[in-house]
Design an enzyme around this catalytic site. Structure first.
Site, PDB file in Angstrom:
ATOM      1  N   LYS A  20       0.963   4.117  -2.956  1.00 33.12           N
ATOM      2  CA  LYS A  20       0.609   5.506  -2.688  1.00 33.12           C
ATOM      3  C   LYS A  20       1.784   6.445  -2.937  1.00 33.12           C
ATOM      4  O   LYS A  20       1.596   7.585  -3.382  1.00 33.12           O
ATOM      5  CB  LYS A  20       0.101   5.649  -1.252  1.00 33.12           C
ATOM      6  CG  LYS A  20      -1.250   4.976  -1.006  1.00 33.12           C
ATOM      7  CD  LYS A  20      -2.324   5.508  -1.929  1.00 33.12           C
ATOM      8  CE  LYS A  20      -3.717   5.011  -1.541  1.00 33.12           C
ATOM      9  NZ  LYS A  20      -4.760   5.480  -2.488  1.00 33.12           N
ATOM     10  N   TYR A  36       0.831  -1.206   0.000  1.00 30.10           N
ATOM     11  CA  TYR A  36       0.000   0.000   0.000  1.00 30.10           C
ATOM     12  C   TYR A  36       0.871   1.264   0.000  1.00 30.10           C
ATOM     13  O   TYR A  36       0.622   2.203  -0.762  1.00 30.10           O
ATOM     14  CB  TYR A  36      -0.899  -0.032   1.228  1.00 30.10           C
ATOM     15  CG  TYR A  36      -1.833   1.134   1.392  1.00 30.10           C
ATOM     16  CD1 TYR A  36      -2.979   1.251   0.598  1.00 30.10           C
ATOM     17  CD2 TYR A  36      -1.599   2.113   2.358  1.00 30.10           C
ATOM     18  CE1 TYR A  36      -3.847   2.310   0.760  1.00 30.10           C
ATOM     19  CE2 TYR A  36      -2.462   3.176   2.536  1.00 30.10           C
ATOM     20  CZ  TYR A  36      -3.590   3.272   1.736  1.00 30.10           C
ATOM     21  OH  TYR A  36      -4.454   4.324   1.899  1.00 30.10           O
ATOM     22  N   THR A  66     -12.775   5.444   8.373  1.00 31.42           N
ATOM     23  CA  THR A  66     -13.114   4.516   7.302  1.00 31.42           C
ATOM     24  C   THR A  66     -13.095   3.100   7.856  1.00 31.42           C
ATOM     25  O   THR A  66     -12.759   2.879   9.020  1.00 31.42           O
ATOM     26  CB  THR A  66     -12.092   4.615   6.147  1.00 31.42           C
ATOM     27  OG1 THR A  66     -10.802   4.202   6.642  1.00 31.42           O
ATOM     28  CG2 THR A  66     -12.003   6.039   5.613  1.00 31.42           C
TER      29      THR A  66
END
Length: 303
Positions: free
Chosen positions: A162, A158, A192
């Site tokens: 990013k 990840y 989230t």
């Protein structure tokens, strides 16, 4: 405020069936844009369209997993077929496969890179092709992350994706300038499904969801942590005429905090005649360029 109005403009928001993506789609529609909602879950996409249209907005749904060129082209075609044009591409879709390096599989790595990095690339490429044909500029708004800026434990895949997205934004800002297309990354910090798994945030998110209890200032100001709706205003701003002079930037937002992230740059240098041997570097490092090493990792919340 007329410069924020998006009437007549059309946006695609990937991963917008729920969470941050839905907040972005709703904000864009509320400002007057027509929105293509995208989600891998057809029902989530349909529900999001209903939320937008019930509020008086215009929206269409396309359920397709981002990553391939075909999916990206289908999203652009959906915008053109339903609303006649495309003015903004917002790439929000993402997945997680968190594991420490020695436990992360090839599939874990490839899945995250496929959706985040390749999905951003293919969607933006397809969008830019259409925007350049239209000849009226456009807005590229992509999703970065603090993990991509600083690294994060258990997120090799990840963080790499990013960080790559941030680098692409800086490149696109140069390549798209003549076409009047801006490219910026949003670095959100919000409640989230992912942040709900973090123990220090979990009780606050649960209290908000179950009882409507607002986040305290220790979160909203101290940590710059808020709701998806707190992030959505930045997306609407970046899609508007008011942001015409802003490009190549990584902009953080969360809770009551708005921030501009720095780009990588040299922070210390040293020179020697004839170049650097290993021995010379060893002698110089602790008293020169290595005296104040850079920090890494996302700081732990101070609650």
């Amino acid at each position: 405020m007329d410069r924020i109005a998006l009437s007549g403009r059309v946006a695609v928001v990937t991963g917008s069936g729920r969470g941050l993506g839905l907040a972005y789609a709703r904000a864009l529609a509320a400002a007057g844009a027509s929105v293509v909602v995208n989600d891998v879950d057809p029902q989530a996409a349909a529900d999001a369209v209903k939320v937008i249209t019930d509020a008086g907005g215009r929206a269409a749904a396309l359920s397709v997993p981002v990553g391939t060129a075909e999916a990206a082209e289908a999203l652009v075609a959906c915008a053109v077929e339903n609303f006649g044009r495309l003015d903004a591409m917002v790439t929000n879709a993402g997945v997680l496969r968190d594991k420490v390096l020695w436990k992360m599989t090839d599939e874990d790595f490839d899945t995250v890179v496929q959706v985040h990095l390749r999905g951003t690339f293919t969607c933006v490429r397809a969008a830019v092709e259409r925007m350049r044909e239209q000849g009226e500029g456009g807005r590229i708004i992509v999703a970065g992350s603090p993990a991509g800026q600083r690294g994060n434990f258990g997120q090799t895949n990840y963080a790499a994706a990013k960080a790559g997205i941030a680098a692409m934004v800086r490149t696109w800002a140069m390549e798209l300038a003549r076409a009047g297309i801006t490219a910026n990354a949003v670095i959100p910090v919000a409640a989230t499904a992912m942040t709900k798994t973090i123990p220090v945030f979990a009780p606050h998110i649960e209290a908000l969801e179950q009882h409507g209890t607002p986040f305290p200032d220790t979160l909203r100001k101290g940590e710059g942590f808020g709701t998806p709706e707190d992030v959505a205003g930045l997306v609407a701003f970046l899609a508007s005429e008011a942001s015409a002079g802003i490009t190549g930037q990584c902009i953080g937002v969360g809770g009551d905090k708005l921030a501009l992230w720095s780009h990588p740059e040299e922070v210390a240098v040293a020179y020697t005649d004839g170049g650097w041997s290993a021995e010379a570097i060893a002698a110089t490092w602790p008293v020169s360029v290595g005296r104040n090493p850079q920090t890494y990792g996302i700081p732990a919340p101070q609650l």
